[in-house]
Write a protein that holds these residues in place. Structure first.
Motif, mmCIF file in Angstrom:
data_model
loop_
_atom_site.group_PDB
_atom_site.id
_atom_site.type_symbol
_atom_site.label_atom_id
_atom_site.label_comp_id
_atom_site.label_asym_id
_atom_site.label_seq_id
_atom_site.Cartn_x
_atom_site.Cartn_y
_atom_site.Cartn_z
ATOM 1 N N ALA A 161 -19.225 -2.158 -13.421
ATOM 2 C CA ALA A 161 -18.774 -1.049 -14.268
ATOM 3 C C ALA A 161 -19.869 -0.010 -14.455
ATOM 4 O O ALA A 161 -19.613 1.201 -14.355
ATOM 5 C CB ALA A 161 -18.317 -1.581 -15.626
ATOM 6 N N VAL A 162 -21.095 -0.441 -14.727
ATOM 7 C CA VAL A 162 -22.181 0.518 -14.942
ATOM 8 C C VAL A 162 -22.406 1.362 -13.703
ATOM 9 O O VAL A 162 -22.572 2.590 -13.791
ATOM 10 C CB VAL A 162 -23.479 -0.224 -15.341
ATOM 11 N N ARG A 163 -22.407 0.728 -12.538
ATOM 12 C CA ARG A 163 -22.600 1.502 -11.311
ATOM 13 C C ARG A 163 -21.474 2.510 -11.110
ATOM 14 O O ARG A 163 -21.699 3.635 -10.654
ATOM 15 C CB ARG A 163 -22.717 0.570 -10.114
ATOM 16 N N ALA A 164 -20.253 2.109 -11.461
ATOM 17 C CA ALA A 164 -19.121 3.032 -11.338
ATOM 18 C C ALA A 164 -19.247 4.186 -12.331
ATOM 19 O O ALA A 164 -19.006 5.350 -11.990
ATOM 20 C CB ALA A 164 -17.807 2.282 -11.550
ATOM 21 N N ILE A 165 -19.624 3.878 -13.563
ATOM 22 C CA ILE A 165 -19.748 4.911 -14.593
ATOM 23 C C ILE A 165 -20.830 5.919 -14.238
ATOM 24 O O ILE A 165 -20.665 7.134 -14.420
ATOM 25 C CB ILE A 165 -20.043 4.255 -15.961
ATOM 26 N N LEU A 166 -21.932 5.422 -13.696
ATOM 27 C CA LEU A 166 -23.048 6.302 -13.345
ATOM 28 C C LEU A 166 -22.904 6.926 -11.953
ATOM 29 O O LEU A 166 -23.760 7.711 -11.531
ATOM 30 C CB LEU A 166 -24.368 5.523 -13.410
ATOM 31 N N GLY A 167 -21.817 6.586 -11.254
ATOM 32 C CA GLY A 167 -21.582 7.163 -9.930
ATOM 33 C C GLY A 167 -22.515 6.640 -8.864
ATOM 34 O O GLY A 167 -22.803 7.337 -7.877
ATOM 35 N N GLU A 168 -22.984 5.400 -9.017
ATOM 36 C CA GLU A 168 -23.957 4.855 -8.070
ATOM 37 C C GLU A 168 -23.321 4.110 -6.907
ATOM 38 O O GLU A 168 -24.017 3.730 -5.962
ATOM 39 C CB GLU A 168 -24.910 3.911 -8.821
ATOM 40 N N GLY A 169 -22.015 3.867 -6.948
ATOM 41 C CA GLY A 169 -21.369 3.163 -5.851
ATOM 42 C C GLY A 169 -21.759 1.705 -5.791
ATOM 43 O O GLY A 169 -21.955 1.050 -6.818
ATOM 44 N N GLY A 170 -21.902 1.164 -4.585
ATOM 45 C CA GLY A 170 -22.258 -0.238 -4.419
ATOM 46 C C GLY A 170 -21.040 -1.133 -4.308
ATOM 47 O O GLY A 170 -19.896 -0.667 -4.300
ATOM 48 N N PRO A 171 -21.262 -2.453 -4.221
ATOM 49 C CA PRO A 171 -20.148 -3.391 -4.002
ATOM 50 C C PRO A 171 -19.134 -3.375 -5.141
ATOM 51 O O PRO A 171 -19.476 -3.188 -6.303
ATOM 52 C CB PRO A 171 -20.855 -4.757 -3.934
ATOM 53 N N GLN A 172 -17.885 -3.576 -4.770
ATOM 54 C CA GLN A 172 -16.832 -3.722 -5.755
ATOM 55 C C GLN A 172 -16.756 -5.172 -6.218
ATOM 56 O O GLN A 172 -17.394 -6.063 -5.649
ATOM 57 C CB GLN A 172 -15.487 -3.297 -5.147
ATOM 58 N N ALA A 173 -15.978 -5.415 -7.255
ATOM 59 C CA ALA A 173 -15.841 -6.769 -7.801
ATOM 60 C C ALA A 173 -15.028 -7.647 -6.856
ATOM 61 O O ALA A 173 -13.995 -7.236 -6.322
ATOM 62 C CB ALA A 173 -15.175 -6.716 -9.170
ATOM 63 N N GLU A 174 -15.511 -8.853 -6.641
ATOM 64 C CA GLU A 174 -14.803 -9.870 -5.859
ATOM 65 C C GLU A 174 -14.810 -11.165 -6.656
ATOM 66 O O GLU A 174 -15.778 -11.466 -7.368
ATOM 67 C CB GLU A 174 -15.482 -10.098 -4.514
ATOM 68 N N TYR A 175 -13.751 -11.964 -6.511
ATOM 69 C CA TYR A 175 -13.607 -13.137 -7.356
ATOM 70 C C TYR A 175 -13.337 -14.415 -6.566
ATOM 71 O O TYR A 175 -12.905 -15.411 -7.141
ATOM 72 C CB TYR A 175 -12.476 -12.917 -8.363
ATOM 73 N N HIS A 176 -13.645 -14.427 -5.284
ATOM 74 C CA HIS A 176 -13.338 -15.622 -4.492
ATOM 75 C C HIS A 176 -14.377 -16.726 -4.669
ATOM 76 O O HIS A 176 -14.161 -17.850 -4.226
ATOM 77 C CB HIS A 176 -13.227 -15.265 -2.998
ATOM 78 N N ALA A 177 -15.497 -16.421 -5.346
ATOM 79 C CA ALA A 177 -16.554 -17.425 -5.489
ATOM 80 C C ALA A 177 -17.112 -17.438 -6.905
ATOM 81 O O ALA A 177 -18.324 -17.423 -7.115
ATOM 82 C CB ALA A 177 -17.663 -17.178 -4.485
ATOM 83 N N VAL A 178 -16.227 -17.478 -7.894
ATOM 84 C CA VAL A 178 -16.672 -17.522 -9.285
ATOM 85 C C VAL A 178 -16.989 -18.975 -9.650
ATOM 86 O O VAL A 178 -16.111 -19.838 -9.622
ATOM 87 C CB VAL A 178 -15.597 -16.982 -10.238
#
Length: 471
Positions: free
Chosen positions: A340-357
């Motif tokens: 969320a922080v990266r998205a809010i600040l416009g930094e991009g990077g990996p999206q959320a994935e949940y296959h290995a929680v």
């Protein structure tokens, strides 16, 4: 307005408001403050949330203390003689010390030192770009975030609609954690992680505990082998365990609780702990203004944790933690906070994935699991292959002796040739789980894992033994 319960009367323009200051909310708010934003964190309880005050940390102090008691009882026949006399008082003192006696001054000062501001009160969205905060005395303040609203309100103990229950002084995990003295007996409604961890710990330190689970087995979301192992261990500790036996009614006579079950059992105890999972109340914080169903179980978010994209002249809305419905884990909330922080600040990077929680139930033995169970993998139509090993027949299990029971179960997709899930039940199952989490997360080929050298004689070596069935 670094931190206050006296709120200003006029609407305030700020860069961002974070509703809920548990681990995920605190991470978001702190990092936005580090970036120079004018951030206000809002919470009606303690800054830091459930985990440091009523969840992860104090409960594991109780678990560790109970494990020491169990180890003491294992000395005869292995290392000499011992007399073990459990005492709850030092446990309660350690809990009070770890929580600063349920005072969040240190956490608030830490957040404020990063440039954030904290308002203690009940926050509610009154428009997509407006948060109204009300304190216990009814004073209100209105915040108008220009750039972002982050919803991190967490969850509350779920209380099942059992006739009579609401009228009784039942406990949740919060009352157990704050208990200065142990009851002589305890009924636990719920055979999930919270009920089993606290129930086993309290039994070992002196309380007679009965666990009642409506579902057919304990830890119903995990492998059935975990239920079989824990049922054997818990009953060996002296707990009574009832599964497939829903509560029909609850009563309290001023001294004891009475639980009537649908199968006809009548159980009584001095205290009753409700450990029936967690729930999120979307309506309570005004989720309806976001044009979502506020009767739903969670807020809908995309892979960037967005609930609502920024509109012209208005803030975007993001959500992290329990409220997203992806799992009530501190580590998951912090992971989502980073996205969320990266998205809010416009930094991009990996999206959320949940296959290995990863997830760990801190009973003894610990039940560590990641990814899919066998049943979940089959439900998805995968070509399932299973690898198993029994720790009680392993060298490490023999060395450990009593208390070294457990198993490793690996779930593989034969089509892709990778692990999709795994469970480690062992005295240090949560630690062994790290290797499986990396393997499932990175989709490491089974052939590559099978060539791995596992240290001897460790519990980790059991992973190699289970992998041989998949190679």
């Amino acid at each position: 307005m670094a931190v206050t319960d006296r709120l200003p009367q006029q609407p305030q323009q700020v860069d961002a408001v974070v509703l809920g200051m548990g681990p995920g909310g605190e991470e978001v708010a702190g990092r936005l403050a580090d970036a120079g934003w004018d951030v206000v964190g809002v919470d009606e309880r303690l800054l830091g949330g459930e985990c440091p005050y009523w969840g992860c940390i104090p409960s594991k102090i109780m678990v560790r203390s109970a494990d020491l008691v169990a180890e003491g009882h294992r000395i005869p026949g292995m290392a000499g003689t011992a007399m073990v006399r459990p005492d709850w008082r030092p446990v309660a003192r350690r809990v009070r010390g770890a929580t600063d006696d349920w005072n969040d001054k240190v956490a608030v000062d830490r957040f404020v030192s990063r440039g954030g501001r904290f308002l203690r009160g009940q926050g509610r969205l009154t428009a997509p770009d407006e948060v109204t905060v009300e304190t216990a005395d009814g004073t209100e303040a209105v915040l108008r975030p220009r750039r972002a609203v982050v919803v991190a309100v967490g969850s509350e103990p779920a209380v099942p609609p059992v006739p009579g229950l609401a009228a009784t002084p039942y406990w949740t995990n919060r009352e157990v954690i704050e208990a200065a003295d142990l009851p002589e007996s305890l009924l636990v409604l719920g055979g999930g992680a919270v009920g089993l961890e606290l129930g086993q710990a309290m039994q070992r330190i002196g309380t007679a505990v009965t666990v009642v689970e409506a579902a057919p087995r304990l830890l119903g979301q995990e492998e059935p082998e975990a239920d079989e192992l824990l049922r054997w261990i818990l009953t060996g500790d002296g707990l009574e365990v009832y599964t497939g036996n829903a509560p029909a009614s609850v009563s309290y006579d001023g001294g004891r609780f009475a639980l009537e079950c649908v199968r006809g059992d009548r159980l009584t105890a001095e205290r009753l702990l409700v450990a029936a999972g967690r729930r999120v109340d979307l309506a309570r914080f005004g989720a309806g203004v976001l044009e979502v169903d506020d009767t739903a179980d969670a807020l809908p978010v995309d892979a960037r944790m967005r609930v609502r994209t920024p509109l012209a002249g208005g803030p975007g809305v993001w959500a992290v933690g329990d409220v997203t419905g992806h799992g009530a884990f501190t580590h998951l909330a912090i992971y989502q906070a980073d996205v969320a922080v990266r998205a809010i600040l416009g930094e991009g990077g990996p999206q959320a994935e949940y296959h290995a929680v990863p997830r760990v139930t801190f009973t003894d033995p610990e039940i560590g699991a990641v990814g899919l169970t066998e049943a979940q993998a089959r439900q998805r139509g995968l070509q399932v292959r299973i690898g198993r090993t029994d720790l009680s027949r392993s060298v490490r299990g023999y060395i450990h002796g009593p208390g070294g029971e457990g198993f490793v179960k690996l779930v593989a997709d034969a089509g892709s040739g990778v692990l999709v899930g795994g469970t480690v039940a062992a005295p240090c199952g949560g630690e062994v789980l790290g290797a499986l989490t990396v393997a499932v997360r990175a989709r490491v080929p089974i052939a590559e894992l099978s060539r791995t050298i596992w240290a001897y004689p460790t519990f980790h070596r059991a992973l190699g033994e289970a992998l041989r069935e998949l190679a």
